[in-house]
Design a protein around this motif. Sequence first.
Motif, short mmCIF file in Angstrom:
data_model
loop_
_atom_site.label_atom_id
_atom_site.label_comp_id
_atom_site.label_asym_id
_atom_site.label_seq_id
_atom_site.Cartn_x
_atom_site.Cartn_y
_atom_site.Cartn_z
N ASP A 139 0.82 -1.21 0.00
CA ASP A 139 0.00 0.00 0.00
C ASP A 139 0.85 1.26 0.00
OD1 ASP A 139 -2.55 1.42 0.28
OD2 ASP A 139 -1.80 1.94 2.27
N MET A 140 1.94 1.24 0.76
CA MET A 140 2.80 2.43 0.87
C MET A 140 4.22 2.02 1.24
SD MET A 140 4.37 4.60 3.30
CE MET A 140 3.47 4.84 4.83
N ASN A 152 6.87 0.92 5.61
CA ASN A 152 6.13 0.15 4.62
C ASN A 152 4.80 -0.31 5.23
OD1 ASN A 152 5.43 -2.86 3.89
ND2 ASN A 152 6.41 -2.03 2.06
N ILE A 153 3.74 -0.30 4.43
CA ILE A 153 2.46 -0.85 4.85
C ILE A 153 2.00 -1.83 3.79
CG2 ILE A 153 0.02 -0.36 5.31
CD1 ILE A 153 0.85 2.20 6.66
N MET A 154 1.70 -3.05 4.21
CA MET A 154 1.37 -4.13 3.29
C MET A 154 0.05 -4.79 3.69
SD MET A 154 3.63 -7.51 2.43
CE MET A 154 2.97 -8.41 3.85
N TYR A 227 17.51 -2.27 12.30
CA TYR A 227 16.49 -2.39 13.33
C TYR A 227 15.10 -2.23 12.69
CZ TYR A 227 20.64 -1.26 16.06
OH TYR A 227 21.91 -1.24 16.58
N ALA A 228 14.14 -2.94 13.25
CA ALA A 228 12.78 -2.84 12.70
C ALA A 228 11.74 -3.09 13.78
CB ALA A 228 12.58 -3.83 11.55
N ILE A 229 10.60 -2.45 13.62
CA ILE A 229 9.42 -2.72 14.44
C ILE A 229 8.27 -3.03 13.49
CG2 ILE A 229 7.58 -1.55 15.73
CD1 ILE A 229 9.67 -0.37 17.55
N GLN A 230 7.51 -4.06 13.82
CA GLN A 230 6.36 -4.43 13.00
C GLN A 230 5.08 -4.32 13.82
OE1 GLN A 230 8.04 -8.23 11.19
NE2 GLN A 230 7.30 -7.12 9.39
N VAL A 231 4.14 -3.56 13.27
CA VAL A 231 2.83 -3.34 13.88
C VAL A 231 1.81 -4.13 13.07
CG1 VAL A 231 1.09 -1.64 14.53
CG2 VAL A 231 3.53 -1.03 14.60
N GLY A 237 -10.66 -6.67 8.80
CA GLY A 237 -11.62 -7.17 7.82
C GLY A 237 -11.01 -8.33 7.05
N ASP A 238 -11.26 -8.39 5.73
CA ASP A 238 -10.76 -9.52 4.96
C ASP A 238 -9.29 -9.39 4.60
OD1 ASP A 238 -11.48 -7.39 3.38
OD2 ASP A 238 -12.16 -8.60 1.69
N TYR A 239 -8.71 -8.21 4.81
CA TYR A 239 -7.27 -8.03 4.62
C TYR A 239 -6.60 -7.69 5.94
CZ TYR A 239 -7.47 -8.13 -0.48
OH TYR A 239 -7.63 -8.53 -1.78
N ALA A 240 -5.49 -8.41 6.23
CA ALA A 240 -4.66 -8.07 7.37
C ALA A 240 -3.67 -7.00 6.94
CB ALA A 240 -3.91 -9.30 7.86
N VAL A 241 -3.18 -6.22 7.90
CA VAL A 241 -2.23 -5.17 7.60
C VAL A 241 -0.98 -5.34 8.47
CG1 VAL A 241 -1.78 -2.69 7.55
CG2 VAL A 241 -4.06 -3.55 6.97
N THR A 242 0.18 -5.27 7.83
CA THR A 242 1.45 -5.28 8.55
C THR A 242 2.18 -3.98 8.22
OG1 THR A 242 1.65 -7.68 8.42
CG2 THR A 242 3.65 -6.44 8.90
N MET A 243 2.53 -3.22 9.24
CA MET A 243 3.29 -1.99 9.05
C MET A 243 4.69 -2.19 9.62
SD MET A 243 2.53 1.92 10.27
CE MET A 243 3.23 1.78 11.91
#
Length: 264
Positions: A139-140, A152-154, A227-231, A237-243
Amino acid sequence: MRKKVTELVMVLAMAMAFAACGGKDAEDISGKITPAVSDEQEKDDSDVTPTEAAKDEESKATEAPKATEAPEETGKTTSLGRVQGGVYVNEYMGISCTLDSGWEFYTAEELQELPQNVEELFAGTEAEAMMSNLQVITDMSAENAEELTSMNIMYQKMSAQERRAFGSMSNEEFVDGMLTAQRDVLIATYAQAGINVQEMCKKTVNFCGEKRDVIYVASDMNGVPYYAIQVFDYSLGDYAVTMTVSSFMEDKTEELLMLFSKYE
């Protein structure tokens, strides 16, 4: 450098998606018995691919998103985010982010190329088949080359069984479940892409004015600290989001999370 940084962010996000919805069954992660799903329901859901509306939105990243209908059981409308100038708005997640001139957003064409670029990193590895079959939409993606930071947002399509399992879990339960069931799988998957993990743990951070449990990763790429953080949001809904927010050399991950605020 810009392309490589964003590919690393995508590796983290896609490996997590692989582990959550591809590497194991939903019940293995949740530690619970998931609701029964009929063969017909599973078949119907497995045949669903990301909607054409979503694909259209990805090719028009600077325009307002078109919503697509989510399954009735979720009661949530799926929509992609939008970028206008230096402002990113995602109504699906209920967040926004304002970036200064040091940041550069990926274009729609570059976003479409990212999953293929990441799949190539896994060519010849055990994760190659799973990665190539993941139904994901980037997405971004944005990067600050001077600060060596990125975000990143997926989106990832979930099956009916996954929606029911993950949708009933709290954020803390999901993170704990992932680390308990999939930590070794994730570390091995990252290693196949050249990311050597030194630490992977749950961390409680401030995200959009609220306490949020996330997965924190401290690693290196060819000896360079990363280094990374994942939210995660698997209950929308029908799509999960990983940031994913990440930085090289210095750990600036929590600072990056502070760039996001609630959007109502």
